[in-house]
Design a protein around this motif. Structure first.
Motif, mmCIF file in Angstrom:
data_model
loop_
_atom_site.group_PDB
_atom_site.id
_atom_site.type_symbol
_atom_site.label_atom_id
_atom_site.label_comp_id
_atom_site.label_asym_id
_atom_site.label_seq_id
_atom_site.Cartn_x
_atom_site.Cartn_y
_atom_site.Cartn_z
ATOM 1 N N GLN A 41 0.840 -1.207 0.000
ATOM 2 C CA GLN A 41 0.000 0.000 0.000
ATOM 3 C C GLN A 41 0.866 1.245 0.000
ATOM 4 O O GLN A 41 0.569 2.222 -0.680
ATOM 5 C CB GLN A 41 -0.933 -0.003 1.216
ATOM 6 N N GLN A 42 1.943 1.222 0.780
ATOM 7 C CA GLN A 42 2.828 2.381 0.824
ATOM 8 C C GLN A 42 3.529 2.592 -0.520
ATOM 9 O O GLN A 42 3.696 3.717 -0.964
ATOM 10 C CB GLN A 42 3.880 2.213 1.931
ATOM 11 N N ARG A 43 3.900 1.512 -1.153
ATOM 12 C CA ARG A 43 4.590 1.618 -2.437
ATOM 13 C C ARG A 43 3.678 2.225 -3.498
ATOM 14 O O ARG A 43 4.092 3.052 -4.291
ATOM 15 C CB ARG A 43 5.054 0.238 -2.889
ATOM 16 N N TYR A 44 2.408 1.821 -3.520
ATOM 17 C CA TYR A 44 1.499 2.310 -4.558
ATOM 18 C C TYR A 44 0.822 3.616 -4.167
ATOM 19 O O TYR A 44 0.331 4.330 -5.021
ATOM 20 C CB TYR A 44 0.446 1.246 -4.889
ATOM 21 N N ALA A 45 0.815 3.950 -2.885
ATOM 22 C CA ALA A 45 0.183 5.204 -2.452
ATOM 23 C C ALA A 45 1.074 6.390 -2.787
ATOM 24 O O ALA A 45 0.600 7.477 -3.034
ATOM 25 C CB ALA A 45 -0.103 5.180 -0.956
ATOM 26 N N GLN A 46 2.378 6.190 -2.798
ATOM 27 C CA GLN A 46 3.305 7.272 -3.098
ATOM 28 C C GLN A 46 4.009 6.942 -4.406
ATOM 29 O O GLN A 46 5.064 6.313 -4.422
ATOM 30 C CB GLN A 46 4.329 7.417 -1.979
ATOM 31 N N PRO A 47 3.422 7.365 -5.517
ATOM 32 C CA PRO A 47 4.034 7.024 -6.807
ATOM 33 C C PRO A 47 5.408 7.671 -6.925
ATOM 34 O O PRO A 47 5.682 8.713 -6.350
ATOM 35 C CB PRO A 47 3.060 7.595 -7.835
#
Length: 102
Positions: A41-47
């Motif tokens: 989630q963190q990886r995809y939340a902050q492109p």
């Protein structure tokens, strides 16, 4: 009878240990999956920072003025429009003055 109690106690200890180990393994696995989900989630939340958009194209140069026509050719075209009835006498006179004045 003491052998029966001893066997029951031993079975209870083994079953309790197995349950405890099984629960611990399940909790560790659930925590590991939760951590992986959180990381995703963190990886995809902050492109990742995208490259800057390209600058807008330069504004087109103003259209070059049409090359000046020969005044005689312009007067001939104007006369033809007047004879066909497309131009009124006032429009014809105004356009003729404009051509001759320039």
């Amino acid at each position: 009878m003491p052998g029966l109690i001893r066997a029951a106690a031993r079975t209870a200890v083994i079953a309790g240990t197995a349950t405890s180990v099984s629960n611990r393994v399940s909790r560790r696995q659930a925590n590991r999956w939760a951590q992986q989900e959180y990381d995703n989630q963190q990886r995809y939340a902050q492109p990742a920072a995208a490259p800057a958009p390209p600058p807008p194209p330069p504004a087109p140069a103003p259209a070059a003025a049409a090359p000046a026509q020969d005044p005689i050719a312009q007067l001939k075209e104007l006369g033809a429009l007047y004879q066909q009835g497309i131009l009124t006498e006032q429009e014809f006179a105004a356009q003729k003055a404009k051509i001759l004045g320039s």
